[in-house]
Write a protein that holds these residues in place. Structure first.
Motif, short mmCIF file in Angstrom:
data_model
loop_
_atom_site.label_atom_id
_atom_site.label_comp_id
_atom_site.label_asym_id
_atom_site.label_seq_id
_atom_site.Cartn_x
_atom_site.Cartn_y
_atom_site.Cartn_z
N GLU A 4 -5.26 5.71 -3.92
CA GLU A 4 -4.76 6.62 -2.89
C GLU A 4 -3.61 7.47 -3.45
N GLY A 5 -2.71 6.84 -4.18
CA GLY A 5 -1.63 7.59 -4.81
C GLY A 5 -2.13 8.57 -5.84
N ALA A 64 2.01 8.98 -6.38
CA ALA A 64 2.08 10.36 -5.92
C ALA A 64 3.35 11.06 -6.38
N SER A 66 -4.83 1.11 -3.15
CA SER A 66 -3.59 1.83 -2.88
C SER A 66 -3.17 2.68 -4.07
N TYR A 89 0.84 -1.21 0.00
CA TYR A 89 0.00 0.00 0.00
C TYR A 89 0.87 1.25 0.00
N ASN A 149 2.71 1.61 -3.51
CA ASN A 149 1.83 2.09 -4.57
C ASN A 149 1.47 3.56 -4.37
N THR A 150 1.14 3.93 -3.13
CA THR A 150 0.78 5.32 -2.86
C THR A 150 1.93 6.25 -3.22
N ARG A 172 -4.93 10.11 -5.78
CA ARG A 172 -5.52 11.26 -5.10
C ARG A 172 -4.46 12.34 -4.83
#
Length: 373
Positions: free
Chosen positions: A125-126, A104, A122, A96, A99-100, A128
């Protein structure tokens, strides 16, 4: 009332039959991702005991850029790069987190990320946190990925394209068309991001995964998580050295996090040798896959050709009732509901691991027939 919003949200989840709670392990394992049964491996345990005896620390004591960069981290990353055939590798505390940080950090403001519609949370989330534009493509449809790129270019998009997929999807057990996607990436000067979480250790030569033939290419980055078939913790991002260097310098989640345990880095290093040295584990797993296809298919369980077998029941309430009946009979099969899967896609997720036997699968088949009536 303190936490009033949180109380209301939990009440909403309860009313929608989506409230979740933690509970102890129980029953025969048809739920974990310990596909090769390595989490309890005697050889892995012995390596950890020996490492503790000679003073390998449990904690790292700081971030990798401070004093947290241990010899065990560097040894693992060098071994992983050799094992997977890439220029470099970088170790993270979890898939997680990896990947984030990847999503990002690497894609830039003018870039585009085209991601499969079933990509892991995940990755979302990245995305975002990314400065790049993001667009979803139909599941396992290389043509849809190419169409999304063409649409973006025709609208004036000029940056780099990043194509994000999983090689083996954790809820459906199906495989991405990696060859077709690699050709799309080549045609559009794109970078292909492949999450190998559920394929590492299970597929490929010595367990190198479904992306084995693509490793080492300049435009491919792969994520190998260590907490599934490898039976440990953490994750390895494998790819060009510039990827590693950029994340070390720009990845906030890497820079400002305490480094993973040196002891766990040593464990992952050892388990890479185990999966290469013990092919019989994979052979036994494929025997279980073949048995499950024969025994469980009459009940509607999809024969996916992988160790992940879904039984899509659609209705969430029925799914949880069936799962509860199977669990009370001594088999740990979990019901999966939205939002983990799409609306109308509630299912039993049957995971085949070496923690179960052929006899266990046959017994599960009998119980499943009763529970589904």
């Amino acid at each position: 009332m303190m936490f009033a919003d949180q109380h209301r949200d939990l009440a909403t989840l309860t009313a929608a039959d989506r409230y979740r709670s933690l509970r102890p392990r129980a029953g025969v394992d048809f739920a974990s991702n310990d596909y090769l049964g390595l989490a309890g491996s005697d050889r892995l345990r012995g390596a950890m005991v020996e490492a503790l005896a000679r003073g390998v620390p449990v904690g790292s004591g700081g971030s990798r850029l401070l004093r947290g960069n241990a010899p065990e981290h560097e040894a693992l990353e060098a071994a992983a790069a050799r094992f997977f055939g890439t220029e470099a590798a970088l170790f993270f505390a979890s898939g997680y987190a990896a990947n984030t940080i990847l999503f990002a950090t690497l894609p830039q403001r003018a870039d585009l990320i085209v991601h499969d519609s079933l990509i892991h949370a995940s990755a979302h989330e990245g995305m975002r946190l990314t400065r790049a534009a993001c667009v979803q493509a139909e599941h396992n449809d290389a043509g849809a990925v190419e169409d999304a790129i063409a649409t973006w270019r025709s609208a004036g998009g000029t940056g780099r394209v990043w194509i994000a997929v999983e090689s083996l999807y954790s809820m459906d057990g199906d495989r991405a068309p990696l060859g077709d996607l690699a050709r799309v990436a080549d045609r559009h000067d794109a970078i292909l991001l492949i999450d190998e979480a559920h394929a590492t250790g299970v597929f490929g030569t010595d367990g190198r995964g479904l992306a084995e033939g693509l490793d080492g290419r300049e435009n491919v980055i792969t994520l190998r998580t260590c907490g599934k078939a490898l039976g440990c913790e953490g994750a390895l991002l494998c790819g060009p050295a510039v990827m590693r260097d950029f994340i070390v310098n720009r990845g906030r989640g890497f820079i400002f996090s305490t480094a993973p345990s040196p002891l766990m880095a040593l464990a992952v290093d050892e388990v890479l040798r185990i999966v290469a040295d013990e092919p019989a584990r994979r052979e036994r797993l494929w025997d279980l896959v073949a048995t499950a296809a024969r025994v469980l298919a009459p009940h509607g369980v999809a024969a996916t050709g992988s160790q992940i077998l879904p039984l899509v029941l659609g209705d969430a309430a029925r799914t949880m009732r069936v799962a509860d009946a199977i669990q009370r009979a001594g088999f740990d099969v979990r019901g999966i509901r939205p939002p983990t899967v799409p609306e109308g896609g509630s299912r039993l997720r049957i995971s085949l691991t070496l923690n179960a036997t052929v006899a266990d699968i046959e017994a599960l088949g009998a119980i499943m027939g009763e529970a589904l009536q």
